[in-house]
Design an enzyme around this catalytic site. Structure first.
Site, short mmCIF file in Angstrom:
data_model
loop_
_atom_site.label_atom_id
_atom_site.label_comp_id
_atom_site.label_asym_id
_atom_site.label_seq_id
_atom_site.Cartn_x
_atom_site.Cartn_y
_atom_site.Cartn_z
N HIS A 114 19.07 30.37 23.44
CA HIS A 114 19.25 29.39 22.35
C HIS A 114 18.71 29.91 21.01
O HIS A 114 19.03 29.33 19.96
CB HIS A 114 18.52 28.08 22.68
CG HIS A 114 19.06 27.37 23.89
ND1 HIS A 114 20.37 27.03 24.01
CD2 HIS A 114 18.43 26.95 25.02
CE1 HIS A 114 20.56 26.41 25.17
NE2 HIS A 114 19.40 26.36 25.80
N HIS B 145 53.18 44.38 63.27
CA HIS B 145 54.59 44.02 63.47
C HIS B 145 54.88 43.64 64.92
O HIS B 145 55.91 43.03 65.21
CB HIS B 145 55.50 45.19 63.10
CG HIS B 145 55.53 45.50 61.63
ND1 HIS B 145 55.78 44.54 60.68
CD2 HIS B 145 55.34 46.67 60.96
CE1 HIS B 145 55.75 45.10 59.48
NE2 HIS B 145 55.48 46.39 59.62
#
Length: 1130
Positions: A217, A647
């Site tokens: 800040h 696969h």
């Protein structure tokens, strides 16, 4: 073979494409094909021309090229990259800073002391490289803060007048000043600078500064919000000045907006500031309008300031993870920072009275984890706020643990859906930043008229709006309260939070095995190979080369070597039918002919007498890794096995795969260890049809596949791999397909798929085990995949997935048929799991100024996937349409078309002297002179470039500049041209019909220089330099060593065109066509290609032919460049 292998463009051809494509390209398409014969002269000359152009950097039009480097250079560099130290810097004196007049103040010493205690309890401090703290120098502070600011605080040093200090503090918002404040503020800033210095000097890989007072800040000349000097901003400025960095990313997740940091770098593109903070439309401190989403930077910093304002309390893990996945990480990848600094406030953590948010301490490692392999792993975490010491100390300690490389702990609580308020803020932020970031184009847009549509449609239209509920700015001389300022929660809320934090700490699993990675490999798996085709891509060398590279990188000794075993029939039958298993078992003893015949009955499968032995060994090896990880012996696993598996269908082999290794492993983990949630991520370039079919009705397995699809035309073909295949029955929603419909997808596209889909869904699913079907045929250089994922990209994706399931991840080899690509890729995955840094992928090359065709197709695919999957996954709430951006989506334009569209080719007047009045040139829309009447509309250059953009990007098309004139044109007599040219004529010396040319002086026919060189020999001896190609009708001059484009050549090209296509060739030159065929030669005095005048020449040529005999007709209204299209020969 169904998995077709495309002929790859050579490295030299790729260089030619880059070198020869210029910004002033006029277009005339000349097509060729790639076959088994020698390369065509056109292609060879394109390569030669590219090499010459590299020497022409002094030419104003020469393209500035990046150096060509080894595509695996980053992976090679990674060989020497090993896990570095995690630095820790702190100073025990930082506990002295406190508020003397308010002992209940929340910014109190316990924030520091309890955090250090928790780090020591977890044995983290001794594991770090401890840096010596230091004071910042005055000059370092004055780089950002004013002299008055510095001296004002300096004057308070050692002052014991409590009343005077309180009075001074009352002039600043949320400030108290202690006698030690000045010294400790210097110590906090100096320690932060020291940490950044050590990271940039390579002394540590990452690090954390546990410091106070905080800093984000603090402004140039104002103390604010417990902050005096801005620690993070000062460290960033030091990195810019002392280390010459150009890109620093500051991430501020403190619950309060770090307005001080934002102001320092608001106009500076070298620092990207990203803040996530509670805002509540300005009603939450610091109550500034500049904290809203619309503040995006100014000047050169426009687009480099991000504010994500949280407009409600109670936001938790799901909200913060969504911010990182949907916005922060895509932007960070595109920004490619050299350093990341985190302003780590823990006041958004559960229990903090300031933030009133609900981020659990264990979530902070998950926020940090995806950043750790960006910026070459240089990440500095700097403590800011956090005022519930229980959640602060736990969150900070777990952050340090993540920096040390420990796995992210599993989140105990299930993620909540991102809140409506978060969705609104995040979409607002994306909207205002869309014009500046390519990665933020994933949301579709809508016009204002669509808001009037039915309510169902309008619900998906995000309306951007701003609401301000803050008050007026403070008065110049306003005094601020100094006592009783700490936030307070109701006692029952405090008790509830404390109980919840206690349960979370007890149930968060922090114990991890000492062994990071186990490794499965056995040389017996080399015995499965194709008996009929030694060049078959699925060959034993794949795993042998991977194993060898692991040895070369000295990784084998760092892993636990598993003893391979064959999977039992019962185990294989977890995913396959017994009939399938028995049919493979019976291969032993079959003849070679029988094996070939049986293999031919399947789709892309070969069989060997040892296939059953190797396939069961591959599956069993993966099960060994599952046992090691789930028994707590190893954190993760690498399975270097073959044959691949994804696969393989339940009842038959398919696509090089015999048994589905990963599917068997998942079923095994469910049966043997009682797991309820297993995530399979399949990044093989081919869709894992077998895995999908095995689990499509099983909600215990989430199958995610990212693959090339090409609308169903890419192997394994068909609709199963499309995005709308989401599972069946109870498994509906647990199948996620991400189908690529274009080749060329690379690290950026895959990373976006991870951030937008895979990771949000995975976090919501909360897996107990992650299995990766790691096919590397999407890797750059693979002969089957056609994609461009780098080895370091695979390493990064592995790192991201390792944050799930407490780090229990097993990477199992599937496809990948370039042994170099797969070896480097698997090695990068292994190094990542071992904790080593790997080079950060270059997501967007600096020379790539526009979105590629692949990227645009990627966006379309992800939009469709999100729309489909949002029905099943609540985390996918960001697929709304955004308003059309009034500023213009300038990062999503076609750069080439936009640039070329400004060239007014048809109005050039350089050929005014060529026998025609420029003012009498025909309108482009009128019929062309001499009745040419082309079959197709002649395209503008912008249209041509847009149409062939993908071919240019994929380096299937090459641009070469023809000369606009040539001194040897004077040898031609168009009025004495033959009545016809036989383009089927054979070479007069050898009888060849391949790549023949005709001499334009004497009409002799000869073969090209890459056949038997008879035409070149004729031209050299007869001094007839000009020849015309029968293949593409281009004209070459042997003396000038260049293609020639001139109206004088039309008569010869037209004769060849009539013979080849049985119709006249279109006239596309900028001048009027003359009946006598005579045009000024306009000899270039230098005898070279005066490319500097390309924009001022209206001449053009259009070669409407290709080697297949099709009329390509791709003229572009100007004659600056030939484009050679390479046709893939499958």
């Amino acid at each position: 073979m169904v998995k077709s292998m495309s002929a790859s463009t050579s490295a030299s051809a790729a260089t030619a494409a880059n070198a020869a494509t210029g910004p002033n390209a006029h277009a005339s398409a000349v097509a060729g094909s790639c076959g088994t014969r020698k390369s065509s002269p056109a292609l060879q000359e394109a390569k030669r021309r590219a090499r010459n152009m590299l020497k022409m950097q002094s030419n104003g039009l020469a393209t500035q090229l990046e150096p060509v480097i080894d595509i695996f250079q980053n992976a090679v560099n990674a060989k020497s990259m090993h896990r570095g130290a995690t630095a820790l810097i702190y100073d025990e004196s930082m506990s002295e800073h406190c508020c003397l007049w308010d002992r209940t103040h929340q910014e109190r010493p316990e924030r520091f002391t309890r955090t250090m205690e928790r780090c020591r309890e977890l044995n983290l401090v001794e594991r770090c490289l401890q840096l010596k703290s230091r004071l910042a120098t005055k000059n370092e502070i004055l780089k950002l803060h004013s002299m008055e600011h510095y001296e004002r605080l300096e004057r308070t040093s050692g002052v014991l007048n409590e009343e005077a200090m309180e009075e001074l503090s009352s002039h600043y918002d949320a400030i108290y000043i202690h006698p030690s404040t000045f010294k400790l503020s210097l110590l906090a800033s100096g320690s932060t600078i020291e940490l950044v210095d050590q990271l940039l000097l390579g002394k540590a890989q990452n690090g954390m500064a546990i410091i106070r007072p905080p800093g984000h800040h603090a402004m140039k000349a104002e103390f604010n919000g417990y902050c005096y000097f801005n620690n993070v901003a000062l460290a960033a400025q030091h990195a810019l000045d002392a280390h010459q960095l150009q890109r620093i990313l500051i991430i501020d997740y403190d619950v309060h907006h770090g307005q001080g940091t934002q102001r320092f770098f608001y106009n500076d593109s070298r620092v990207l500031y990203f803040s996530i903070h509670r805002y509540e439309h300005g009603s939450f401190w610091p109550n500034l309008q500049e904290s809203d989403y619309h503040a995006i930077g100014s000047g050169s910093g426009t687009g480099y300031n991000f504010n994500v304002p949280l407009n409600a309390k109670g936001m938790g893990n799901g909200d913060y993870l969504a911010i990182f996945q949907q916005l922060l990480l895509p932007v960070a990848m595109e920004y490619q920072p050299e350093l990341i600094i985190v302003s780590a406030g823990y006041d958004a953590a559960l229990g903090c009275p300031e933030g009133e948010m609900e981020v659990t301490p264990a979530c902070y490692p998950h926020l940090l984890n995806p950043l750790l392999h960006l910026a070459n792993c240089r990440v500095a975490v700097v403590l800011e706020g956090g005022y519930c010491v229980e959640s602060l100390s736990e969150g900070a300690a777990l952050t340090l643990r993540a920096l040390l490389g420990d796995p992210c702990p599993p989140l105990v609580e299930r993620l909540k859906v991102p809140s409506i308020e978060l969705r609104e803020s995040l979409l607002n932020c994306i909207y205002v930043h869309r014009p500046y970031w390519r990665c933020l184009q994933l949301q579709q847009t809508y016009a204002a008229t669509e808001l009037q549509s039915d309510s169902a449609t309008a619900a998906q239209l995000h309306v951007v709006k701003r609401i301000w509920l803050g008050g007026p700015p403070p008065e110049p001389d306003q005094l601020y309260p100094t006592r009783g300022t700490s936030a307070q929660l109701a006692e029952e809320v405090v008790a509830s939070n404390a109980l919840r934090l206690s349960v979370l700490r007890a149930e968060t699993q922090l114990a991890v095995p000492a062994i990071r990675v186990c490794y499965a490999y056995d040389a017996q798996m080399l015995q499965h190979f194709n008996l009929h085709d030694a060049t078959h891509p699925e060959q034993p060398m794949r795993i042998r080369q991977i194993h060898q590279m692991h040895e070369d990188y000295q990784l084998l000794g760092r892993m636990h070597q598993l003893t391979a075993r064959a999977a039992t029939t019962d185990e294989v039958c977890l995913a396959h039918t017994r009939a399938h298993v028995n049919s493979v078992r019976r291969l032993l003893g079959r003849s070679v002919e029988e094996l070939q015949q049986m293999g031919a009955g399947y789709n892309s499968v070969y069989l060997h007498p040892r296939t059953f032995e190797c396939a069961t060994l591959a599956s069993g090896s993966v099960l060994q890794a599952v046992d090691s990880v789930l028994r707590g012996q190893s954190r993760s696993g690498i399975c270097n096995v073959r044959p691949p598996g994804h696969h393989a269908e339940p009842d038959q082999p398919h696509g090089f795969c015999i048994f589905n290794n990963v599917a068997i492993a998942a079923q095994y983990a469910i049966r043997e260890y009682g797991l309820e949630r297993i995530l399979i991520v399949d990044w093989d370039v081919h869709h894992g049809n077998g895995t999908q079919h095995i689990f499509e009705a099983n909600p215990k397995v989430l199958y995610t596949s990212i693959h090339r699809y090409e609308h169903g035309a890419f192997f394994p073909k068909g609709p199963a791999g499309n995005y709308d295949m989401v599972g069946k029955n109870a498994g509906r929603g647990f199948n996620v397909n991400i189908p690529w419909n274009k080749k060329g997808m690379g690290d950026l596209e895959y990373a976006l798929a991870f951030q937008q889909l895979i990771l949000p869904i995975a976090y919501e699913f909360n897996p107990q085990l992650v299995l990766v079907s790691a096919g590397f045929d999407a890797a750059i250089g693979d002969p089957l995949g056609g994609c461009k994922v780098t080895p370091e990209g695979y390493g990064l994706f592995t790192h991201w997935l390792s944050a799930l399931a407490g780090g229990r991840i097993i990477v199992c080899l599937e496809g990948g048929y370039n042994v170099n690509s797969i070896s480097y890729a698997m090695t990068m995955c292994t190094k990542t799991l071992l904790g080593d840094p790997v080079p950060t992928p270059q997501f967007i090359p600096s020379a790539q100024r526009t979105a590629t065709v692949a990227f645009q197709s990627c966006v379309e695919t992800l939009q469709l996937c999100v729309e489909q999957q949002r029905q099943h996954w609540k985390s996918l709430v960001f697929g709304c349409k955004l308003p059309q951006c009034v500023m213009g989506e300038n990062n999503n334009e076609d750069f080439l078309a936009a640039t070329m569209g400004q060239l007014n080719i048809s109005n050039d007047n350089a050929l005014d002297a060529a026998g025609g009045d420029v003012n009498q040139q025909p309108d482009p829309g009128q019929d062309r002179p001499s009745g040419s009447k082309p079959k197709v509309k002649v395209k503008t250059l912008s249209e041509f470039m847009a149409e062939h953009k993908e071919a240019l990007e994929q380096q299937d098309m090459f641009a070469i500049y023809p000369l606009k004139s040539c001194p040897h044109l004077s040898q031609l007599r168009p009025e004495k041209a033959p009545k016809s040219i036989n383009t089927s004529g054979v070479c007069g010396d050898c009888g060849s019909t391949v790549e023949n040319w005709v001499c334009l002086c004497c009409q002799s026919i000869g073969c090209g220089r890459y056949i038997n060189e008879h035409m070149e020999q004729h031209c050299r001896s007869a001094k007839h330099p000009l020849v015309l190609s029968f293949s593409d009708l281009s004209v070459w001059c042997y003396e000038c060593s260049a293609y020639i484009d001139h109206p004088l050549l039309y008569v010869y090209q037209n004769l060849a065109h009539l013979d080849k296509f049985e119709e006249p060739m279109a006239w596309t030159h900028g001048c009027l066509q003359r009946t006598d065929g005579c045009y000024p030669i306009q000899v270039d005095p230098s005898g070279g290609n005066n490319q500097n005048n390309n924009n001022n020449d209206g001449s053009s040529s259009n070669s409407n032919s290709n080697s297949d005999g099709d009329n390509c007709g791709a003229g572009a209204g100007g004659g600056g460049v030939y484009y050679i299209q390479l046709e893939r020969n499958n």
